[in-house]
Design an enzyme around this catalytic site. Structure first.
Site, PDB file in Angstrom:
ATOM      1  N   ASP A  39       0.869  -1.197  -0.048  1.00 46.76           N
ATOM      2  CA  ASP A  39      -0.212   0.048  -0.100  1.00 46.76           C
ATOM      3  C   ASP A  39       0.864   1.232   0.034  1.00 46.76           C
ATOM      4  O   ASP A  39       2.045   1.300   0.624  1.00 46.76           O
ATOM      5  CB  ASP A  39      -0.967   0.140   1.487  1.00 46.76           C
ATOM      6  CG  ASP A  39      -1.983  -1.042   1.087  1.00 46.76           C
ATOM      7  OD1 ASP A  39      -2.085  -1.867   0.252  1.00 46.76           O
ATOM      8  OD2 ASP A  39      -2.802  -0.875   2.102  1.00 46.76           O
ATOM      9  N   ASP A  40       0.074   2.158  -0.329  1.00 45.96           N
ATOM     10  CA  ASP A  40       0.584   3.704  -0.222  1.00 45.96           C
ATOM     11  C   ASP A  40       1.621   4.148  -1.173  1.00 45.96           C
ATOM     12  O   ASP A  40       2.353   5.351  -1.199  1.00 45.96           O
ATOM     13  CB  ASP A  40       1.213   4.071   1.223  1.00 45.96           C
ATOM     14  CG  ASP A  40       0.070   3.754   2.401  1.00 45.96           C
ATOM     15  OD1 ASP A  40      -1.132   3.436   1.900  1.00 45.96           O
ATOM     16  OD2 ASP A  40       0.475   3.662   3.387  1.00 45.96           O
ATOM     17  N   HIS A  94      -5.779   2.974  -3.941  1.00 46.28           N
ATOM     18  CA  HIS A  94      -5.801   3.256  -2.425  1.00 46.28           C
ATOM     19  C   HIS A  94      -6.234   4.650  -2.113  1.00 46.28           C
ATOM     20  O   HIS A  94      -5.747   5.198  -1.120  1.00 46.28           O
ATOM     21  CB  HIS A  94      -4.479   2.752  -1.992  1.00 46.28           C
ATOM     22  CG  HIS A  94      -4.471   2.755  -0.457  1.00 46.28           C
ATOM     23  ND1 HIS A  94      -5.274   1.927   0.141  1.00 46.28           N
ATOM     24  CD2 HIS A  94      -3.355   3.016   0.271  1.00 46.28           C
ATOM     25  CE1 HIS A  94      -4.995   2.127   1.455  1.00 46.28           C
ATOM     26  NE2 HIS A  94      -3.741   2.597   1.438  1.00 46.28           N
ATOM     27  N   HIS A 124      -5.590   9.396   0.501  1.00 45.77           N
ATOM     28  CA  HIS A 124      -5.517   8.631   1.842  1.00 45.77           C
ATOM     29  C   HIS A 124      -6.439   8.982   2.977  1.00 45.77           C
ATOM     30  O   HIS A 124      -6.136   8.991   4.110  1.00 45.77           O
ATOM     31  CB  HIS A 124      -3.952   8.561   1.971  1.00 45.77           C
ATOM     32  CG  HIS A 124      -3.855   7.297   2.806  1.00 45.77           C
ATOM     33  ND1 HIS A 124      -4.162   7.040   4.058  1.00 45.77           N
ATOM     34  CD2 HIS A 124      -3.362   6.034   2.564  1.00 45.77           C
ATOM     35  CE1 HIS A 124      -3.649   5.694   4.499  1.00 45.77           C
ATOM     36  NE2 HIS A 124      -3.467   5.044   3.378  1.00 45.77           N
ATOM     37  N   HIS A 151       3.555  -2.195   3.352  1.00 46.63           N
ATOM     38  CA  HIS A 151       3.769  -0.883   2.564  1.00 46.63           C
ATOM     39  C   HIS A 151       5.055  -0.784   2.217  1.00 46.63           C
ATOM     40  O   HIS A 151       6.176  -0.680   2.597  1.00 46.63           O
ATOM     41  CB  HIS A 151       3.578   0.058   3.634  1.00 46.63           C
ATOM     42  CG  HIS A 151       2.210   0.058   4.382  1.00 46.63           C
ATOM     43  ND1 HIS A 151       1.859  -0.820   5.502  1.00 46.63           N
ATOM     44  CD2 HIS A 151       0.955   0.761   4.148  1.00 46.63           C
ATOM     45  CE1 HIS A 151       0.636  -0.690   5.928  1.00 46.63           C
ATOM     46  NE2 HIS A 151      -0.003   0.202   5.236  1.00 46.63           N
TER      47      HIS A 151
HETATM   48 NI    NI Z   1      -2.539   3.098   3.426  1.00 44.67          NI
END
Ligand code: NI
Length: 557
Positions: free
Chosen positions: A363-364, A413, A417, A507
Site C-alpha cells: 500500500d501507499d 488506494h 488517503h 507498505h
Molecule cells: Ni494506506
C-alpha cells in the site's frame, strides 16, 4: 479443474514440492542431478553404449513456465516429496496419472508399517531435451520404505508399472527409530532391533509439443524391434563390462533373489529379447544431438541393488538410432536435433484451490523504495498487488507503468488517503475516480480493486464500488510494518501469520518493509507457498465480487 496434476499431489495427503535437486542418499554421488551407475563407454555393434553418471537432464528452474515449490505436511508421520509442474498444460493429465500411482502405492505401503516415519517418497522432475516447441520431461521417483532387517519377506505386491520386486536394503535406521514407543509390530512382522530402508527407483518421461498441445509417453517412440535391439545391445555392453556373466545370468539371479509372488514374469528365465521393452525401460530420452538415452528399470538387466541405470546410445553410422524408433519417434528426433531454440512455454494459471497461495499486497506507493521492491519481485519471480495512492501515482507514472508491465496488479488506494466513510459521497467518488484515472493515464489497466485507507469502509462506499464494478480488498495478515519499522520483525510477523489463502498487508514506502521481502518470499516458498496476485487468489475473475469485501481467499463477503 484447471490443473489436474495438482490433484495427484494432494492424493498423497502429504507432500513436499521439492526443488530440482535430488536428495537421494543412495546415489553414488551427491550431485544435484540424479546420478546412477558409473561412466564408461564401449562400442557394441554399430552403436556406442555409454553408461551415464547423469542422464543428461536440466533442472526445470531454468525452463520458463515451470514452477516447483516445496510443501510439507505430515500424513502417517512420513515425509513425502513431490514436485509440481503447471506447464505445459498438456503434461498435467499424464503426469498426474503417474504421480497418483506412485503416491497411492506409497501410501498403501506405509499404511501397513509399524514405523512409517522413516518412509519417504521423493519425485524430482527434470527436462531431458528441448528444441522449438518440443520438450522432453522426466520425473524420477524414489521410494524408501522401512522393513525389519530380519524379515526375509518381500514387500507387498505393488501396482507399479515397472517390475517392483523389493530392492536390497540400502540404509539402516538407528535402533532408536526401530524402538519407537508407538511402534506396535504387525502380526506378520517380527519385532527386530534394526529397520532397513528399501529403496525403489522409477522414472517416466513424456515428450510434448506444447504449441500443438500433444504429449506422448517416451517409450512409445521406440519400435518393437528397437526395444529388442536396445536391450540386447545393453546386455552385451554389461557383459563386456563384466557387470553380468551372460545374457541371462544376472537377470536370473536377480529374479531368484527378489521374486515377488504376484509378479509372474519374475520367476521366469530372463531373456532380454523376449521382454516387453516397457518393462525393461522406464524412459527414453532423445538428445538435441541425436543420441538416445534409455533408463533401464530397476531389477531388470541388472540386479535390484543397482537402482535405475541409464545408458546413452550414440550412433556410429547413419541411421543407427533412427532405425530403433517408430516413425513418430524419428520425426521427434529430427525436431529435437533441429537446433531450434526452446520457445517460451505458456504459463498456466495457479489453481489456488489446490496449491497453497498467498497474496503479497503493498500500500501507499509508489515511493522511493518501490523500484528496489520491483527488482526483488522480478528476481524471485513473484507477482504482487499494489494499492496506489492516486496523487503518488500521478507524480510517478513511470513506476506505475513498470508495476503493470512486470505482471503485478495495480489497484486503487484512494487519491489522498483519507478515511473514506468520513467523506461526502461526492468526495468519496472523486477519491476513487481520480485514482483510477491516474493509474489508467500511466498505462496500467483501470483498477477493479480498491483498498480503502485504514480498512475503513461503510455501506455508501461498498455501494459506490458496486456501481463501479469494483471490489474492496482488505487483508487478514497485518504485518504492522508501518509500526514495526524493523526488518526482522516484519519477516517474523509475515511468516508466522501466513496461511493458505492469506492476503498479507505491507507498505512499500518503508525501507524496512522492502528489505524484509526477499526473506519473506524465501521462507514462505520453502514452506510450499505460491505467491499470487489478489485476482489469482480468488480465482481470476474479480468482477463477480463488485461491491463486496475480499479479506482473504476464503473470506469474501
Ligand atoms: Ni494506506
Amino acid at each position: 479443474m484447471r490443473n489436474r496434476l495438482t490433484g495427484a499431489l494432494f492424493l498423497a495427503g502429504s507432500l513436499m514440492l521439492a526443488g530440482c535437486t535430488s536428495s537421494s542418499g543412495t546415489n553414488p554421488s551427491e550431485s544435484a542431478t540424479p546420478t546412477w551407475g558409473t561412466s564408461s563407454t564401449a562400442s557394441s555393434s554399430s552403436l556406442h553404449v555409454e553408461t551415464l553418471d547423469t542422464p543428461g537432464t536440466t533442472a526445470l528452474e531454468n525452463s520458463p513456465g515451470f514452477i516447483d515449490l516445496p510443501r510439507q505436511t505430515d500424513a502417517f508421520g512420513a515425509p513425502v516429496t513431490l514436485t509440481g509442474v503447471r506447464a505445459p498444460e498438456a503434461l498435467h493429465a499424464p503426469v498426474q496419472e503417474w504421480t497418483d500411482a506412485q503416491a497411492e502405492l506409497f501410501t498403501a505401503e506405509i499404511g501397513q508399517l509399524p514405523t512409517p516415519s522413516d518412509a519417504s517418497l521423493e519425485m524430482t522432475p527434470s527436462r531431458c531435451g528441448a528444441a522449438g516447441s518440443i520438450l522432453c520431461y522426466v520425473i524420477y521417483s524414489q521410494t524408501k520404505v522401512p522393513h525389519p532387517a530380519a524379515s526375509p519377506e518381500p514387500a507387498a505386491p505393488t501396482i507399479s508399472t515397472s517390475p517392483s520386486a523389493p530392492s536390497h536394503p540400502t540404509e539402516t535406521a538407528t535402533p532408536a527409530d526401530a524402538a519407537h514407543p508407538d511402534a506396535s509390530p504387525s502380526p506378520s512382522q517380527t519385532p527386530t532391533s534394526q529397520v532397513s530402508l528399501e529403496t525403489r527407483e522409477e522414472a517416466k518421461a513424456w515428450i510434448t509439443d506444447f504449441e500443438k498441445g500433444t504429449v506422448v509417453d517416451s517409450l512409445t517412440l521406440l519400435s518393437d524391434e528397437g526395444r529388442d535391439a536396445l536391450s540386447a545391445l545393453i546386455t552385451e555392453h554389461l557383459v563386456s563390462e563384466g557387470k553380468i556373466d551372460s545374457h541371462d545370468g544376472a537377470a536370473a539371479e536377480s529374479a531368484d533373489s527378489s521374486a515377488s509372488p504376484a509378479d509372474p514374469t519374475a520367476s521366469e528365465e530372463h531373456d532380454p529379447a523376449q521382454d516387453n521393452g516397457s518393462e525393461i525401460f522406464d524412459a527414453v530420452f532423445l538428445d538435441e544431438d541425436g543420441a538416445l538415452t534409455v533408463l533401464v528399470s530397476q531389477g531388470t538387466l541388472l540386479p535390484e541393488g543397482e537402482g535405475i541405470t541409464s545408458y546413452r546410445i550414440s550412433e556410429e553410422r547413419e541411421g543407427g538410432i533412427a532405425e530403433l524408433l517408430t516413425p513418430d519417434g524419428a520425426t521427434l528426433r529430427d525436431a529435437l536435433t533441429s537446433g531450434a531454440e526452446l520457445a517460451s512455454i505458456p504459463e498456466t494459471p495457479v489453481d489456488c484451490s489446490v496449491f497453497s497461495c498467498v497474496a503479497l499486497t503493498f500500500d501507499d506507493g509508489p515511493g522511493p523504495y518501490t523500484a528496489e521492491l520491483l527488482d526483488t519481485l522480478k528476481e524471485k519471480d513473484v507477482k504482487a498487488t499494489f494499492f496506489l495512492v492516486g496523487r503518488s501515482a500521478a507524480s510517478d507514472p513511470a513506476m506505475v507503468s513498470r508495476e503493470a508491465q512486470e505482471g503485478h496488479v495495480v489497484a486503487n488506494h484512494s487519491w489522498s488517503h483519507p478515511s473514506l466513510p468520513t467523506l461526502s459521497s461526492g468526495t468519496m467518488a472523486a477519491e476513487i475516480e481520480q485514482t483510477d484515472q491516474a493509474i489508467e493515464d500511466a498505462g496500467a489497466p483501470r483498477p477493479l480493486l480498491v483498498r480503502p485507507p485504514y480498512g475503513d469502509k461503510n455501506a455508501t462506499l461498498l455501494s459506490l464500488l458496486g456501481q463501479r464494478g469494483q471490489a474492496a480488498v482488505l487483508w487478514d495478515v497485518d504485518t504492522m510494518d508501518w509500526k514495526n519499522r524493523n526488518v526482522s520483525k516484519n519477516i517474523e510477523t509475515a511468516v508466522e501469520k501466513a496461511h493458505p489463502g492469506a492476503i498479507i498487508l505491507m507498505h512499500d514506502i518503508h525501507p524496512e518493509s522492502v528489505e524484509a521481502v526477499p526473506e519473506i518470499i524465501d521462507r514462505l516458498e520453502s514452506q510450499g507457498y505460491i505467491f499470487v496476485t489478489v485476482p489469482e487468489l480468488v480465482g481470476g475473475d474479480v468482477s463477480q465480487y463488485a461491491g463486496m469485501s475480499i479479506y482473504s481467499q476464503h473470506n469474501i463477503r
